[in-house]
Design a protein around this motif. Sequence first.
Motif, PDB file in Angstrom:
ATOM      1  N   ASP A   1       0.798  -1.236   0.000  1.00  0.00           N
ATOM      2  CA  ASP A   1       0.000   0.000   0.000  1.00  0.00           C
ATOM      3  C   ASP A   1       0.829   1.283   0.000  1.00  0.00           C
ATOM      4  OD1 ASP A   1      -2.440  -1.230  -0.223  1.00  0.00           O
ATOM      5  OD2 ASP A   1      -2.913  -1.148   1.901  1.00  0.00           O
ATOM      6  N   VAL A   2       2.101   1.191  -0.296  1.00  0.00           N
ATOM      7  CA  VAL A   2       2.940   2.377  -0.468  1.00  0.00           C
ATOM      8  C   VAL A   2       3.332   2.466  -1.941  1.00  0.00           C
ATOM      9  CG1 VAL A   2       5.079   3.564   0.143  1.00  0.00           C
ATOM     10  CG2 VAL A   2       3.826   2.292   1.887  1.00  0.00           C
ATOM     11  N   LEU A   3       3.051   3.612  -2.562  1.00  0.00           N
ATOM     12  CA  LEU A   3       3.419   3.858  -3.953  1.00  0.00           C
ATOM     13  C   LEU A   3       4.737   4.609  -3.989  1.00  0.00           C
ATOM     14  CD1 LEU A   3      -0.028   5.094  -5.327  1.00  0.00           C
ATOM     15  CD2 LEU A   3       0.821   2.743  -5.153  1.00  0.00           C
ATOM     16  N   TYR A   4       5.658   4.159  -4.830  1.00  0.00           N
ATOM     17  CA  TYR A   4       7.002   4.735  -4.891  1.00  0.00           C
ATOM     18  C   TYR A   4       7.215   5.471  -6.218  1.00  0.00           C
ATOM     19  CZ  TYR A   4       8.062   1.849  -0.820  1.00  0.00           C
ATOM     20  OH  TYR A   4       8.054   1.285   0.428  1.00  0.00           O
ATOM     21  N   GLY A   5       8.231   6.348  -6.220  1.00  0.00           N
ATOM     22  CA  GLY A   5       8.569   7.081  -7.427  1.00  0.00           C
ATOM     23  C   GLY A   5       7.566   8.182  -7.722  1.00  0.00           C
ATOM     24  N   ILE A   6       7.198   8.948  -6.699  1.00  0.00           N
ATOM     25  CA  ILE A   6       6.155   9.964  -6.861  1.00  0.00           C
ATOM     26  C   ILE A   6       6.765  11.269  -7.379  1.00  0.00           C
ATOM     27  CG2 ILE A   6       4.168  11.101  -5.805  1.00  0.00           C
ATOM     28  CD1 ILE A   6       4.021   8.038  -5.955  1.00  0.00           C
ATOM     29  N   THR A   7       7.050  11.273  -8.661  1.00  0.00           N
ATOM     30  CA  THR A   7       7.530  12.467  -9.353  1.00  0.00           C
ATOM     31  C   THR A   7       6.376  13.472  -9.465  1.00  0.00           C
ATOM     32  OG1 THR A   7       6.887  11.628 -11.512  1.00  0.00           O
ATOM     33  CG2 THR A   7       9.097  11.022 -10.713  1.00  0.00           C
ATOM     34  N   PRO A   8       6.652  14.717  -9.877  1.00  0.00           N
ATOM     35  CA  PRO A   8       5.544  15.665 -10.090  1.00  0.00           C
ATOM     36  C   PRO A   8       4.490  15.136 -11.053  1.00  0.00           C
ATOM     37  CG  PRO A   8       7.623  16.842 -10.034  1.00  0.00           C
ATOM     38  CD  PRO A   8       7.967  15.372  -9.997  1.00  0.00           C
ATOM     39  N   GLY A   9       4.921  14.454 -12.108  1.00  0.00           N
ATOM     40  CA  GLY A   9       3.971  13.906 -13.068  1.00  0.00           C
ATOM     41  C   GLY A   9       3.092  12.834 -12.459  1.00  0.00           C
ATOM     42  N   VAL A  10       3.687  11.959 -11.660  1.00  0.00           N
ATOM     43  CA  VAL A  10       2.915  10.898 -11.014  1.00  0.00           C
ATOM     44  C   VAL A  10       1.944  11.488 -10.000  1.00  0.00           C
ATOM     45  CG1 VAL A  10       3.042   8.893  -9.485  1.00  0.00           C
ATOM     46  CG2 VAL A  10       4.636   9.102 -11.398  1.00  0.00           C
ATOM     47  N   ALA A  11       2.394  12.472  -9.229  1.00  0.00           N
ATOM     48  CA  ALA A  11       1.519  13.110  -8.242  1.00  0.00           C
ATOM     49  C   ALA A  11       0.322  13.769  -8.925  1.00  0.00           C
ATOM     50  CB  ALA A  11       2.300  14.140  -7.427  1.00  0.00           C
ATOM     51  N   ASP A  12       0.580  14.406 -10.070  1.00  0.00           N
ATOM     52  CA  ASP A  12      -0.496  15.048 -10.825  1.00  0.00           C
ATOM     53  C   ASP A  12      -1.470  14.001 -11.367  1.00  0.00           C
ATOM     54  OD1 ASP A  12      -1.588  17.518 -12.236  1.00  0.00           O
ATOM     55  OD2 ASP A  12      -1.150  16.238 -13.952  1.00  0.00           O
ATOM     56  N   PHE A  13      -0.929  12.921 -11.914  1.00  0.00           N
ATOM     57  CA  PHE A  13      -1.763  11.832 -12.420  1.00  0.00           C
ATOM     58  C   PHE A  13      -2.616  11.238 -11.307  1.00  0.00           C
ATOM     59  CE2 PHE A  13      -1.459   7.140 -12.093  1.00  0.00           C
ATOM     60  CZ  PHE A  13      -2.545   6.802 -12.885  1.00  0.00           C
ATOM     61  N   TYR A  14      -2.021  11.033 -10.156  1.00  0.00           N
ATOM     62  CA  TYR A  14      -2.736  10.434  -9.023  1.00  0.00           C
ATOM     63  C   TYR A  14      -3.930  11.304  -8.630  1.00  0.00           C
ATOM     64  CZ  TYR A  14      -3.582   8.570  -4.339  1.00  0.00           C
ATOM     65  OH  TYR A  14      -4.169   8.034  -3.216  1.00  0.00           O
ATOM     66  N   THR A  15      -3.701  12.614  -8.550  1.00  0.00           N
ATOM     67  CA  THR A  15      -4.774  13.532  -8.175  1.00  0.00           C
ATOM     68  C   THR A  15      -5.872  13.550  -9.231  1.00  0.00           C
ATOM     69  OG1 THR A  15      -3.126  14.926  -7.071  1.00  0.00           O
ATOM     70  CG2 THR A  15      -5.284  15.892  -7.440  1.00  0.00           C
ATOM     71  N   ARG A  16      -5.468  13.660 -10.490  1.00  0.00           N
ATOM     72  CA  ARG A  16      -6.448  13.766 -11.575  1.00  0.00           C
ATOM     73  C   ARG A  16      -7.230  12.476 -11.775  1.00  0.00           C
ATOM     74  NH1 ARG A  16      -5.886  18.188 -14.903  1.00  0.00           N
ATOM     75  NH2 ARG A  16      -4.104  19.528 -14.436  1.00  0.00           N
TER      76      ARG A  16
END
Length: 209
Positions: free
Chosen positions: A89-104
């Motif tokens: 349940d921990v997601l790794y490699g949270i770049t700005p792009g991944v963080a944006d994708f996760y939110t959207r």
Amino acid sequence: MRFYTVILVVMASVLLSACGAHQAGNAPPEVVSQARYVHSGPPALTLFTMVNNRTGAGGHSSLMINGSQRVIFDPAGSVRHETVPERNDVLYGITPGVADFYTRAHARATHHVVVQRIVVSPEVAERALQLAISNGSVGQAQCALSVSAILRQLPGFQGVKSTWFPVKLSESFGQVPGVVTERFYEYDDEDKSVALRAYDPQKVAAQNQ
């Protein structure tokens, strides 16, 4: 069926709708290590709360931690992509792009995302990171409960209430001095799998250069 039994059934259905059933990923340690991403911003905690646009009920809670690496503790979460390793349940490699994708991916016609961020000391961020990594996978309907349990172990966050309900957790977290709150709305397809299929990490990386 007795009255108190009816109440328990109703509560269970609400909680199950908040954090749906899923099987936690178990990426190998070497994959997790390779995905490590160190964000240049200050140490911070970001609480995500997914809220139903029609009812105002909480749909999910998760916590992004920017410490010695940036991860998202996403207990019983359902937004997963093969390019973002998950372990317990921990997601790794949270770049700005991944963080944006996760939110959207969470913001859609049916839900919006409450994003609450607070800058913390490196020690607090690292403590949160280690608690998330060592927590293990979380059972369905326990997302807010598990996030609040981690927060309550951190200096300055002991007053955060232990709760099963994402909106209650968001309200309690918002009382911590220094928390900045934003709300993110989009009106994409209500099915999150549509956003997952459309996610192109190379395109997102190019946009963020």
